[in-house]
Design an enzyme around this catalytic site. Sequence first.
Site, PDB file in Angstrom:
ATOM      1  CD1 TRP A  42      -2.596   1.681   0.465  1.00 61.49           C
ATOM      2  CD2 TRP A  42      -2.062   1.847   2.627  1.00 61.49           C
ATOM      3  NE1 TRP A  42      -3.323   2.706   1.007  1.00 61.49           N
ATOM      4  CE2 TRP A  42      -3.006   2.831   2.329  1.00 61.49           C
ATOM      5  CE3 TRP A  42      -1.561   1.750   3.933  1.00 61.49           C
ATOM      6  CZ2 TRP A  42      -3.485   3.730   3.280  1.00 61.49           C
ATOM      7  CZ3 TRP A  42      -2.032   2.627   4.879  1.00 61.49           C
ATOM      8  CH2 TRP A  42      -2.980   3.608   4.563  1.00 61.49           C
ATOM      9  CG  ASP A  71      -2.189  -3.214   7.210  1.00 62.73           C
ATOM     10  OD1 ASP A  71      -3.312  -3.148   7.738  1.00 62.73           O
ATOM     11  OD2 ASP A  71      -1.780  -2.361   6.396  1.00 62.73           O
ATOM     12  CE  LYS A  76     -10.156   0.427   3.895  1.00 66.33           C
ATOM     13  NZ  LYS A  76      -9.721   1.242   2.819  1.00 66.33           N
TER      14      LYS A  76
HETATM   15  C1  LMR Z   1      -6.834   2.525  -0.315  1.00 65.19           C
HETATM   16  O1  LMR Z   1      -5.782   1.904  -0.421  1.00 65.19           O
HETATM   17  O2  LMR Z   1      -7.432   2.993  -1.297  1.00 65.19           O
HETATM   18  C2  LMR Z   1      -7.462   2.714   1.024  1.00 65.19           C
HETATM   19  O3  LMR Z   1      -6.738   2.034   1.996  1.00 65.19           O
HETATM   20  C3  LMR Z   1      -7.697   4.122   1.356  1.00 65.19           C
HETATM   21  C4  LMR Z   1      -6.444   4.905   1.584  1.00 65.19           C
HETATM   22  O4  LMR Z   1      -6.387   5.592   2.611  1.00 65.19           O
HETATM   23  O5  LMR Z   1      -5.522   4.878   0.772  1.00 65.19           O
END
Ligand code: LMR
Length: 396
Positions: free
Chosen positions: A130, A211, A246
Amino acid sequence: MFQSIERRPPDPILGLSAAYKVDTNPDKVDLGVGVYKDEAGNCPVMKAVKAAENLLWKTEDSKSYIAQAGPELFIKHTAELLLGADHPALGEGRTCTVLAAGGSGSLRVAAEFINRNAPGTRIFVSDPTWNNHIPLLGSAGLKLETYPYYDHASHSISFDAMMSKLAGAKKGDLVLIHGCCHNPCGADLNQAQWQAVAEAALKQGFTPFIDLAYQGLGDGLVEDVYGLRLLASTLPELVVASSFSKNFGLYRERTGAVTVMTENSKSAEAANSQIVATAREIYSVPPAHGAALVAIVMEDAALRQEWDMELTEMRDRINGLRSQLVSKLQASGVDRDFSFIRNEKGMFSFLGLNAEQVKRLVNEFSIYLVGSSRINVAGINNRNIDYLVQSIAAVL
Ligand code: LMR
């Protein structure tokens, strides 16, 4: 003071929502930020959550600060959702759970807590991961390294490469693993792979840092923590940053938790005191509203059942959309196999398009997705799926 400050570009994920909002194309499609959308394209308040809000509105009699670690019932239910109510670590008092501001707040508080106690701790993160993991964990002072995870060519996990990199992880290192519904690739470890990770952690002594932002959106509430529970029953220590954004739809309420499992109850108490002290130095005490709603829903058998059913509906919708997208892409005659999307879990998958093709989807077709070609599958619906398929075919 501010004359030489330079403007920063928009966030690669959150910036997409702003761009989508001002786009006047009636066919625009928002597959950017990871929020669940229903068939009508809305991100609704879950019914069980609305009912809990009604109850809270009637019964809440103070806005004074809540306990630093959060409400007791929130702590109890969070730990039980993660580990299972009968996990020995809970009975032995070997865990502590602290409410924090969403999954991101939990990641940051956990990282700060670890770095204060062991400055410069090394953390291995998956490649890809992420976008926000890197600044969230790195700015806390942790030293980041990556391990190979997703092979874009074969659309599968590069497990051998992952494990050979992790062979260098030692006692005192953290290894960040997405508990389920990997963000951004949607490819999750299978049971045998979790077993291999658990054995490596036991042998080498590294501490997994899970996570868990999408529990319940992959295969099920229990199925999605298979790996987490396996690690918890194999290892003495574990860190978890979990989120209710979520699976309870509580995004803006910023409701998440840091859970630490330790070797004994004394260490758990010490960790708890350090985590709340860390949070005190950052934002003092946690936000109350979302945690109160989680506690109400989880305590009430009928509301809990309703929440579970709504979550099942969300999960089924996402999995149905995955299948539909694959079938429609196949039927469109594109010269590419997208069947991997069917096997991936949660909100995200990569389409496997290059930067130029993504740019065209955004600029020419008003289809908003992350630059890596990550799509939020939940943003697809029966009104936009054909347009999406035609547009993908066009840029291919
Ligand atoms: C995402 O990856 O789109 C979500 O986890 C929202 C974010 O805060 O990035």
